[in-house]
Each structure stands twice: as C-alpha cells, then as structure tokens.
Motif scaffolding. Structure first.
Motif, PDB file in Angstrom:
ATOM      1  N   GLU A  12       0.454  -1.326  -0.198  1.00  0.00           N
ATOM      2  CA  GLU A  12      -0.164   0.137   0.065  1.00  0.00           C
ATOM      3  C   GLU A  12       1.044   1.492  -0.343  1.00  0.00           C
ATOM      4  O   GLU A  12       0.436   2.366  -0.860  1.00  0.00           O
ATOM      5  CB  GLU A  12      -0.862   0.118   0.994  1.00  0.00           C
ATOM      6  CG  GLU A  12      -2.080   1.693   1.345  1.00  0.00           C
ATOM      7  CD  GLU A  12      -3.323   0.664   2.505  1.00  0.00           C
ATOM      8  OE1 GLU A  12      -3.969   2.166   3.064  1.00  0.00           O
ATOM      9  OE2 GLU A  12      -2.815  -0.018   3.341  1.00  0.00           O
ATOM     10  N   SER A  13       1.953   1.361   0.588  1.00  0.00           N
ATOM     11  CA  SER A  13       2.858   2.354   0.986  1.00  0.00           C
ATOM     12  C   SER A  13       3.075   3.036  -0.873  1.00  0.00           C
ATOM     13  O   SER A  13       3.398   3.578  -1.119  1.00  0.00           O
ATOM     14  CB  SER A  13       4.023   2.269   1.732  1.00  0.00           C
ATOM     15  OG  SER A  13       4.690   1.138   0.670  1.00  0.00           O
ATOM     16  N   LYS A  14       3.590   1.487  -1.695  1.00  0.00           N
ATOM     17  CA  LYS A  14       4.427   2.123  -2.979  1.00  0.00           C
ATOM     18  C   LYS A  14       2.791   2.866  -3.498  1.00  0.00           C
ATOM     19  O   LYS A  14       2.960   3.830  -4.692  1.00  0.00           O
ATOM     20  CB  LYS A  14       4.014   0.851  -3.846  1.00  0.00           C
ATOM     21  CG  LYS A  14       5.904  -0.120  -2.999  1.00  0.00           C
ATOM     22  CD  LYS A  14       7.001   0.693  -2.981  1.00  0.00           C
ATOM     23  CE  LYS A  14       7.932  -0.081  -2.586  1.00  0.00           C
ATOM     24  NZ  LYS A  14       9.006   0.638  -3.073  1.00  0.00           N
ATOM     25  N   MET A  15       1.498   1.994  -3.539  1.00  0.00           N
ATOM     26  CA  MET A  15       0.879   2.888  -4.088  1.00  0.00           C
ATOM     27  C   MET A  15       0.559   4.176  -3.346  1.00  0.00           C
ATOM     28  O   MET A  15       0.024   5.229  -4.463  1.00  0.00           O
ATOM     29  CB  MET A  15      -0.783   2.123  -3.625  1.00  0.00           C
ATOM     30  CG  MET A  15      -0.371   0.670  -4.583  1.00  0.00           C
ATOM     31  SD  MET A  15      -1.074   0.847  -6.092  1.00  0.00           S
ATOM     32  CE  MET A  15       0.385   0.770  -7.229  1.00  0.00           C
ATOM     33  N   LYS A  16       0.567   4.734  -1.913  1.00  0.00           N
ATOM     34  CA  LYS A  16       0.559   5.885  -2.078  1.00  0.00           C
ATOM     35  C   LYS A  16       1.657   6.960  -2.974  1.00  0.00           C
ATOM     36  O   LYS A  16       1.107   8.178  -3.039  1.00  0.00           O
ATOM     37  CB  LYS A  16       0.562   5.702  -0.081  1.00  0.00           C
ATOM     38  CG  LYS A  16      -0.643   5.458  -0.009  1.00  0.00           C
ATOM     39  CD  LYS A  16      -0.104   5.719   1.895  1.00  0.00           C
ATOM     40  CE  LYS A  16      -1.741   4.797   2.673  1.00  0.00           C
ATOM     41  NZ  LYS A  16      -0.941   5.120   4.108  1.00  0.00           N
ATOM     42  N   GLN A  17       1.880   6.428  -2.492  1.00  0.00           N
ATOM     43  CA  GLN A  17       3.915   7.442  -3.337  1.00  0.00           C
ATOM     44  C   GLN A  17       3.020   7.264  -4.967  1.00  0.00           C
ATOM     45  O   GLN A  17       3.821   8.375  -5.598  1.00  0.00           O
ATOM     46  CB  GLN A  17       5.498   6.589  -3.332  1.00  0.00           C
ATOM     47  CG  GLN A  17       5.688   6.218  -2.414  1.00  0.00           C
ATOM     48  CD  GLN A  17       7.024   5.178  -2.366  1.00  0.00           C
ATOM     49  OE1 GLN A  17       7.857   5.910  -3.214  1.00  0.00           O
ATOM     50  NE2 GLN A  17       7.356   4.291  -1.583  1.00  0.00           N
ATOM     51  N   LEU A  18       3.169   6.155  -5.331  1.00  0.00           N
ATOM     52  CA  LEU A  18       2.508   6.232  -6.968  1.00  0.00           C
ATOM     53  C   LEU A  18       0.675   7.106  -6.839  1.00  0.00           C
ATOM     54  O   LEU A  18       1.338   8.273  -8.075  1.00  0.00           O
ATOM     55  CB  LEU A  18       1.733   5.161  -7.859  1.00  0.00           C
ATOM     56  CG  LEU A  18       0.843   5.212  -9.018  1.00  0.00           C
ATOM     57  CD1 LEU A  18       2.279   6.014  -9.729  1.00  0.00           C
ATOM     58  CD2 LEU A  18       0.762   3.610  -9.345  1.00  0.00           C
ATOM     59  N   LYS A  19       0.420   7.905  -6.165  1.00  0.00           N
ATOM     60  CA  LYS A  19      -0.297   8.810  -6.424  1.00  0.00           C
ATOM     61  C   LYS A  19      -0.211   9.885  -6.330  1.00  0.00           C
ATOM     62  O   LYS A  19      -0.613  10.711  -6.885  1.00  0.00           O
ATOM     63  CB  LYS A  19      -1.774   8.211  -5.345  1.00  0.00           C
ATOM     64  CG  LYS A  19      -2.560   7.017  -4.810  1.00  0.00           C
ATOM     65  CD  LYS A  19      -3.712   6.841  -4.162  1.00  0.00           C
ATOM     66  CE  LYS A  19      -4.593   5.864  -4.445  1.00  0.00           C
ATOM     67  NZ  LYS A  19      -5.329   5.526  -3.138  1.00  0.00           N
ATOM     68  N   THR A  20       0.482  10.240  -4.891  1.00  0.00           N
ATOM     69  CA  THR A  20       1.415  11.234  -5.743  1.00  0.00           C
ATOM     70  C   THR A  20       2.184  11.902  -6.458  1.00  0.00           C
ATOM     71  O   THR A  20       2.155  12.872  -6.469  1.00  0.00           O
ATOM     72  CB  THR A  20       2.272  11.679  -4.236  1.00  0.00           C
ATOM     73  OG1 THR A  20       1.903  11.102  -2.900  1.00  0.00           O
ATOM     74  CG2 THR A  20       3.224  12.616  -3.806  1.00  0.00           C
ATOM     75  N   ARG A  21       2.681  10.734  -7.424  1.00  0.00           N
ATOM     76  CA  ARG A  21       3.441  11.275  -8.413  1.00  0.00           C
ATOM     77  C   ARG A  21       2.533  11.351  -9.622  1.00  0.00           C
ATOM     78  O   ARG A  21       2.920  12.217 -10.454  1.00  0.00           O
ATOM     79  CB  ARG A  21       4.197   9.581  -9.082  1.00  0.00           C
ATOM     80  CG  ARG A  21       5.362   9.785  -7.662  1.00  0.00           C
ATOM     81  CD  ARG A  21       5.895   8.585  -8.140  1.00  0.00           C
ATOM     82  NE  ARG A  21       6.863   8.912  -9.401  1.00  0.00           N
ATOM     83  CZ  ARG A  21       7.624   7.384  -9.728  1.00  0.00           C
ATOM     84  NH1 ARG A  21       7.719   6.545  -9.565  1.00  0.00           N
ATOM     85  NH2 ARG A  21       8.756   7.569 -10.731  1.00  0.00           N
ATOM     86  N   ALA A  22       1.044  10.297  -9.935  1.00  0.00           N
ATOM     87  CA  ALA A  22       0.437  10.644 -10.302  1.00  0.00           C
ATOM     88  C   ALA A  22      -0.460  12.305 -10.775  1.00  0.00           C
ATOM     89  O   ALA A  22      -0.767  12.639 -11.800  1.00  0.00           O
ATOM     90  CB  ALA A  22      -0.491   9.871 -10.320  1.00  0.00           C
ATOM     91  N   LYS A  23      -0.077  12.952  -9.128  1.00  0.00           N
ATOM     92  CA  LYS A  23      -0.813  13.325  -9.161  1.00  0.00           C
ATOM     93  C   LYS A  23      -0.289  15.126 -10.013  1.00  0.00           C
ATOM     94  O   LYS A  23      -0.570  16.133 -10.363  1.00  0.00           O
ATOM     95  CB  LYS A  23      -1.570  14.213  -7.748  1.00  0.00           C
ATOM     96  CG  LYS A  23      -2.319  15.503  -7.388  1.00  0.00           C
ATOM     97  CD  LYS A  23      -2.229  16.038  -6.083  1.00  0.00           C
ATOM     98  CE  LYS A  23      -3.221  16.967  -6.154  1.00  0.00           C
ATOM     99  NZ  LYS A  23      -4.305  17.496  -4.581  1.00  0.00           N
ATOM    100  N   ARG A  24       1.000  14.455  -9.600  1.00  0.00           N
ATOM    101  CA  ARG A  24       1.633  16.036 -10.169  1.00  0.00           C
ATOM    102  C   ARG A  24       2.279  15.279 -11.691  1.00  0.00           C
ATOM    103  O   ARG A  24       2.701  17.334 -11.944  1.00  0.00           O
ATOM    104  CB  ARG A  24       3.368  15.328  -9.323  1.00  0.00           C
ATOM    105  CG  ARG A  24       4.372  16.312  -9.642  1.00  0.00           C
ATOM    106  CD  ARG A  24       5.386  16.719  -9.127  1.00  0.00           C
ATOM    107  NE  ARG A  24       6.597  14.879  -9.510  1.00  0.00           N
ATOM    108  CZ  ARG A  24       6.467  14.423  -8.116  1.00  0.00           C
ATOM    109  NH1 ARG A  24       6.268  14.138  -7.181  1.00  0.00           N
ATOM    110  NH2 ARG A  24       7.304  12.845  -9.416  1.00  0.00           N
ATOM    111  N   ASN A  25       1.395  14.768 -12.451  1.00  0.00           N
ATOM    112  CA  ASN A  25       2.277  14.329 -13.741  1.00  0.00           C
ATOM    113  C   ASN A  25       0.939  14.547 -14.224  1.00  0.00           C
ATOM    114  O   ASN A  25       1.268  14.719 -15.712  1.00  0.00           O
ATOM    115  CB  ASN A  25       3.010  12.926 -13.347  1.00  0.00           C
ATOM    116  CG  ASN A  25       4.260  12.526 -13.615  1.00  0.00           C
ATOM    117  OD1 ASN A  25       4.628  12.010 -14.341  1.00  0.00           O
ATOM    118  ND2 ASN A  25       4.997  12.679 -12.443  1.00  0.00           N
TER     119      ASN A  25
END
Length: 404
Positions: free
Chosen positions: A259-272
């Motif tokens: 789940e921690s990886k998914m949280k990082q991905l969500k943050t990156r996706a928003k920025r992208n």
C-alpha cells in the motif's frame, strides 16, 4: 584537499547504520543530508558520494584495512582511512586516523586489484554466479560497469511538455542536459544536480527514470483507449510512462502488494497530471481473478535480484543472498503463470526485470511457454540490455502475445 570533521563524522555514523544496523543506503544518505542546514552543496555532495563510495567498495577496503564484520567504530575508521589514502586526501592530524599505514594501504590495493572479487568488491557467490550465467568475459565487463557511478537520466512527461521544451526550461534553471538517440523522451544531465528541487520537477514536467527503464513501456505496444494492467507497479515509474504514451486515454490499473508504494504512485500521478490510472492492492488472488481475460495489455515488471542496477543500489551487493535469488526465480514463474491470465485473447504481455541473469530472464520465459498457461502465448520478441554495452542499467524485456 582538506577533510572537515563534522562531515566525516556524519559519514562514519551513516556507515554504521548501513553496515551494522541493516538500513538502506539511500534512506541513510537522505537523512544524513538533512543533518546540518549550514552545509552547502559541496558539503552534501561530499557526504553522499563518500558514503556510497565506501559502501560500493566495502569488501576491498575492509580487506586492505584488515578488519571483519561486524565493524566496531574503530574498524569503521580504519576502512575510512583506506578511502582517504586511495582518494589522495591529506591525512588530518586526528586521533582516529593516527598511525594510518599509507604505504601498506597502497601496496595492498595493488595486490588485491589483481583478484576480481576484491577489485570489483563483490561476494564470492555473486562472482561465481555471474561467471556461470554470463561467461567470464561478459561478467568481467558487466560487474566493472556496475561499479561506476550511474548517470542521471530524466524522462520528459509528454502530458505536460516536450523533451525540447524541458531541455530549455532546465537550462534556464542552470541544469544542462543532452538528448539520447533512440530514447525519444530522455535527457541526460551533463553534471549531477538535485533536480528534485527544481520548479520543473514540482510542476510534473519530468520524472527521473533510467534510459533502460524507459524502453519497457513502449515495448508493450500500447495505444490510447486500451485497458492496461501494470501488475507489479511499485511506485509507478512505468505506470506514469504508459499514461503519457496513452495520452491519458483508456484505463491503467496499477497493482501492487504494498500500500505504501501505491500512496507514492498516487502522489506522483497527481504531480504528473495522470488521471486515467486507478490503484488496487493485491491482498489475495481475487484481485487478479477479477481481471481474467479483461486486459488488452499486461506489464509484469517482476521482482528480481536487481543485478542490473547495482550501481544505483551498491548496498544490494551486501544485502542480497544466494537463497533470495533462488526464491525470486520461483516467484517470477508464479507471477508469469498467474498474472498472464489477465491478458485477453489477442492481447499482449511484457515480462521485464532489472537483472542481467538469463535464469531470471530468457530461461523464465521459456519455462513459462512450456506450461499450460504459457501454451496460449507466443514470444514475439525480447531484448537484453547490458550496462557494459548500453551505458545504462541492465534490463530484460520479453513481449508475448496471447493467441486469439
């Protein structure tokens, strides 16, 4: 060249965390760089590069110093003294470095540099495995390259900019880059810099992604409007690349067990500026079964030994164990057999690793094709990337298509 006491003590403390407490080098370095706000860029560069340098050459330096693990503080200083002498620094008049035998250190270095496992600073088992799988000549070149400092490569986020515009924006911010032939979105930094502090990064104009890693998403032959599953998404570097190739059209299902990886991905996706991705945690096989024969494309960026990216993760040389390599091969085969069922008839799948071992790559694909699940697939093409020939990370990717 002078050594500064507060910087060196930070290095010693950090080495203790990595070698004796089992902490990951990247996290230790990140913490160390925040220790003193008064440090300038050269101070932080010294701390980071010295820590990584000694981690990379641990076996060689420890052998020259005549110390064995676990390293007490005196032993860490002896290892550091070897680094000081071999790097050509003037030895300061500190009690921790008193009596450093400079001539003997240089002599032992010359002597041990004739033996590959010391020269390249690797465990015996890793050297034997590399020779067994790649052959003496290829392994010799590959492990030498893996001990070089990796270049910083960016991938322009084409949802927000072009490579040419990004190059101009970065130049205005004092960061010079160069393009790479055959890597349409890649820029390589001419000199190392902390790109994460730039406005361009904060605005989502680019991601840091090695050139070899940038080959994987295009290899999957994806198009706007498709339903794509990134089955081992992690923090999502390839998910974001696929979203840009799909122009935010269609659906990407990013999956991972953490789940921690998914949280990082969500943050990156928003920025992208990525909005065609959804995120699912794999808690059991139900998450996979729900997608059986539902995906146009599936990416299995499989967990692996990481022997293609040692120069980015030099502490992996010491954390990795031969038993893990045996275990991960079984996991790779299970993932291929289980996750391939998500590919719809006529769809395609890419199996990828950041390893250079054939037993994790070509041999896994051949084993899969011989299984009941694999009989429904044909191998369209594969690509093996060695660091020693490409200048970038070691990678493998295979494109398989499911019969209609």
């Amino acid at each position: 060249m002078r050594l500064h006491r507060n910087l060196v003590f930070t290095v010693i403390d950090s080495l203790n965390f990595i070698f004796n407490e089992g902490e990951y080098a990247d996290k230790v370095v990140a913490k160390a760089l925040k220790k003193d706000k008064r440090w300038g860029s050269n101070d932080r560069k010294f701390v980071a590069e010295t820590i990584y340098d000694i981690v990379r050459w641990k076996r060689l330096y420890a052998e020259i110093a005549g110390v064995k693990e676990p390293f007490d503080r005196d032993n860490l200083w002896r290892v550091f003294a070897v680094w000081v002498v071999l790097r050509g620094y003037r030895l300061p008049d500190w009690k921790q470095l008193a009596g450093t035998p400079s001539r003997r250190i240089k002599g032992r270095f010359e002597e041990l540099s004739k033996i590959r496992k010391y020269r390249e600073s690797i465990p015996d088992w890793m050297d034997e495995l590399g020779v067994k799988e790649l052959g003496e000549l290829t392994w010799e070149k590959e492990i030498a390259t893996q001990n070089e400092q990796a270049r910083v490569v960016l991938r322009a986020n084409t949802l927000k900019t072009t490579r040419e515009k990004l190059k101009t924006v970065l130049a205005e911010q004092g960061i010079d880059t160069e393009t790479l032939k055959d890597y349409p979105d890649a820029l390589v930094l001419k000199e190392r810099a902390n790109v994460f502090l730039t406005d361009a990064f904060k605005e989502g104009l680019f991601e840091v992604q090695d050139a070899s890693s940038q080959l994987v998403a295009p290899f999957l032959d994806i198009h706007p409007g498709m339903r794509v599953v990134d089955a081992c998404a992690g923090a999502g570097g390839k998910t974001l690349h696929m979203a840009s190739l799909m122009q935010n059209k269609g659906q990407i299902i990013a999956m991972d067990i953490y789940e921690s990886k998914m949280k990082q991905l969500k943050t990156r996706a928003k920025r992208n500026g990525v909005f065609n991705a959804e995120y699912r945690i794999i808690e059991n096989n139900k998450a996979i079964k729900k997608l059986h024969e539902k995906a146009d494309r599936v990416l299995i960026d499989a967990p692996c030994s990481g022997l293609g990216v040692l120069r980015r993760n030099p502490d992996a040389k010491w954390k990795l164990q031969p038993e893990f390599v045996d275990t991960i091969r079984k996991t790779q085969q299970e993932l291929l057999e289980g996750y391939s069922k998500m590919v719809k008839p006529g769809g395609k799948m890419v199996y990828a690793t950041c390893s250079v071992l054939p037993s994790e790559n070509q041999e896994q694909v051949q084993k899969f094709l011989a299984t009941a699940a694999g009989e429904q697939f044909t191998l369209e093409k594969d690509r093996k990337v060695l660091a020693s020939t490409s200048g970038f990370d070691g990678f493998y990717m295979a494109l398989l298509s499911r019969k209609s």
